[in-house]
Design an enzyme around this catalytic site. Structure first.
Site: not given
Ligand code: GRF
Length: 189
Positions: A12, A14, A84, A101, A103
């Protein structure tokens, strides 16, 4: 007021960054966090941030009830932040150009089924790519294949490892994902 729903499966970071970025913006609020993994640290983050949490099982997530629930929340943008599971077609169709999204690679390369987290960085390092980066894109019913919104690049060093690359990519995510989200919100009518 623009309302975000953030879908998570893991740590989390992000989610945390997006919440902090918009914390002082009266025009943007995070309506809820949707999580499919009871072990995700994102759950703690949502609680600490005071954001309503909606845990989903696979059955929930693929139900029409869930789509109707999301529509009832007046969400302007669904943000997949390390989520995911593939999105059910009904949800994608209900939110046209309102799902994004991130990536951790430069799509269209190193995308699609199986390319997530460390696996992406391992493949990029093994291929001795000169660059990697992040891609923020709209979500359609296929994996990692919607219209690209933003890409940010970083060079690989001679001695790059998957871990060192992951750290570089993480910095790009923290810097650019909220900016890309803000850009999309501004471009909505
Ligand atoms: C990140 O590397 C993002 O690019 C990918 O999943 C990861 C999420 O990390 N989609 P977090 O759960 O936000 O730390």
């Amino acid at each position: 007021m623009k309302r975000l729903s953030i879908f998570v499966s893991g740590n989390g970071t992000n989610l945390q960054r997006i919440a902090e970025y918009f914390a002082n913006n009266p025009e943007v609020e995070i309506a809820n966090v949707v999580c499919n993994n009871p072990k995700a640290y994102s759950i703690e983050r949502a609680k600490n941030l005071g954001i309503p949490l909606r845990m989903v099982t696979k059955q929930d997530f693929n139900s029409e009830v869930f789509v109707a629930e999301m529509q009832s929340l007046d969400i302007d943008l669904i943000v997949l932040a390390g989520f995911l599971w593939k999105l059910p077609e009904g949800l994608v169709k209900a939110f046209p150009k309102r799902i994004v999204n991130i990536h951790p690679a430069l799509l269209p390369k190193y995308g699609g089924k199986g390319f997530y987290g460390e696996h992406v960085h391992e493949a990029v390092v093994a291929a001795k790519e000169p660059f990697s980066g992040i891609t923020v894109h709209y979500v359609n019913e296929l994996y990692d294949s919607g219209e690209i919104i933003l890409q940010a690049h970083v060079a690989l060093d001679e001695k790059e490892t998957p871990d060192s690359l992951a750290a570089k990519i993480h910095s790009l995510e923290q810097a650019y994902f909220p900016v890309a989200i803000e850009y999309v919100l501004r471009s909505q009518n």
